[in-house]
Scaffold this active site. Sequence first.
Site, PDB file in Angstrom:
ATOM      1  N   LYS A  73       0.893   4.225  -2.909  1.00 33.16           N
ATOM      2  CA  LYS A  73       0.631   5.638  -2.642  1.00 33.16           C
ATOM      3  C   LYS A  73       1.881   6.489  -2.866  1.00 33.16           C
ATOM      4  O   LYS A  73       1.796   7.657  -3.259  1.00 33.16           O
ATOM      5  CB  LYS A  73       0.105   5.818  -1.216  1.00 33.16           C
ATOM      6  CG  LYS A  73      -1.293   5.232  -1.012  1.00 33.16           C
ATOM      7  CD  LYS A  73      -2.312   5.847  -1.974  1.00 33.16           C
ATOM      8  CE  LYS A  73      -3.724   5.360  -1.724  1.00 33.16           C
ATOM      9  NZ  LYS A  73      -4.713   5.981  -2.636  1.00 33.16           N
TER      10      LYS A  73
ATOM     11  N   TYR B 228       0.833  -1.205   0.000  1.00 34.84           N
ATOM     12  CA  TYR B 228       0.000   0.000   0.000  1.00 34.84           C
ATOM     13  C   TYR B 228       0.867   1.255   0.000  1.00 34.84           C
ATOM     14  O   TYR B 228       0.624   2.196  -0.762  1.00 34.84           O
ATOM     15  CB  TYR B 228      -0.919  -0.012   1.222  1.00 34.84           C
ATOM     16  CG  TYR B 228      -1.862   1.169   1.293  1.00 34.84           C
ATOM     17  CD1 TYR B 228      -2.993   1.220   0.486  1.00 34.84           C
ATOM     18  CD2 TYR B 228      -1.623   2.226   2.168  1.00 34.84           C
ATOM     19  CE1 TYR B 228      -3.871   2.290   0.544  1.00 34.84           C
ATOM     20  CE2 TYR B 228      -2.496   3.304   2.232  1.00 34.84           C
ATOM     21  CZ  TYR B 228      -3.611   3.334   1.422  1.00 34.84           C
ATOM     22  OH  TYR B 228      -4.466   4.412   1.471  1.00 34.84           O
TER      23      TYR B 228
END
Length: 314
Positions: A156, A152
């Site tokens: 991002k 993740y």
Amino acid sequence: MTNLHPRQKTVLITGCTPGGIGHALCIEFHKRGLRVVATARNVAVLKGLSLQGMDTLPLDITSPVSIAFCHEAVGKVTGGRLDILVNNAGRTHTHPALDLDMDDVRQTFETNVFGVMAMTAAFGDQLIAARGLVINVASLAAVAPYVFGSAYCASKGAVVSYSRTLRQELAPFSVGVMVCMAGTVRSNIAGRGHRTLPSHSVYQPIRDVFEKRLVFSQNQATVSTESFATALVDSALAREVWWFLRAWLGRPDWFWYGGMASLLWWGLLICGEWIVDYVCWVMFELERLRRIVEQGEAIQGTKANANASKAKDQ
């Protein structure tokens, strides 16, 4: 979709399922008088927004066909102009780096990274026509070692790097790019598809930490989606100022908001990365894991010495 009112600005938002940030943004932009185009894979979940007078469209940001359909539908009723594109749709991914399933990781990047790129490229013509604004929803995870969130964090982080370059490339066309460095925000995203820790994982000794981490964003200084949406829309609709003033005045290039956002911003500014690394180390109890590992190594060493002594005596 209904007809556009004269001079009414249009905002297209991805990932607008009820209970999430996108849904709250739809309501807030609608309150401010913008024409809202809300999208989701299952358009049926957007019925409530439709009843409030917003336009709704089915959209799968990982499908070129779906994106093309959405682009055509929006262009027909706006005269080929889009004032604001909010790339909000995202996928959470909590799993230790050593336990990642690569197909699962690819799906996360398809949504969190490639979907953002595809939507921006597809709507570039409409954004340029309107001298519009792209808003990419990133995360504090892009600049912090969010333990058990390596995939993740990487996705991002990619959005952040992409957005910085995108801002340069679109500036000659008077199109702005704002990046949301979102902290912990109350959302339904953390309640979807929890992954499990494999029985063979080296992190089994702190399984309790992993399980707490699955819902960390919903239990740590979490702000409501409504307050997040209000603050973001305030910033998005603020007047544009010179680039060197945007950290303090007008519409910011970087929007930091949510639980722990201000703390992280000041920590990085004043102390640097080491303080963020230290806080995450303590917060996610990695010192406990290290002690467990060292204790296990000591026990193994003692057993090895005992076996060696026994063999020598024989």
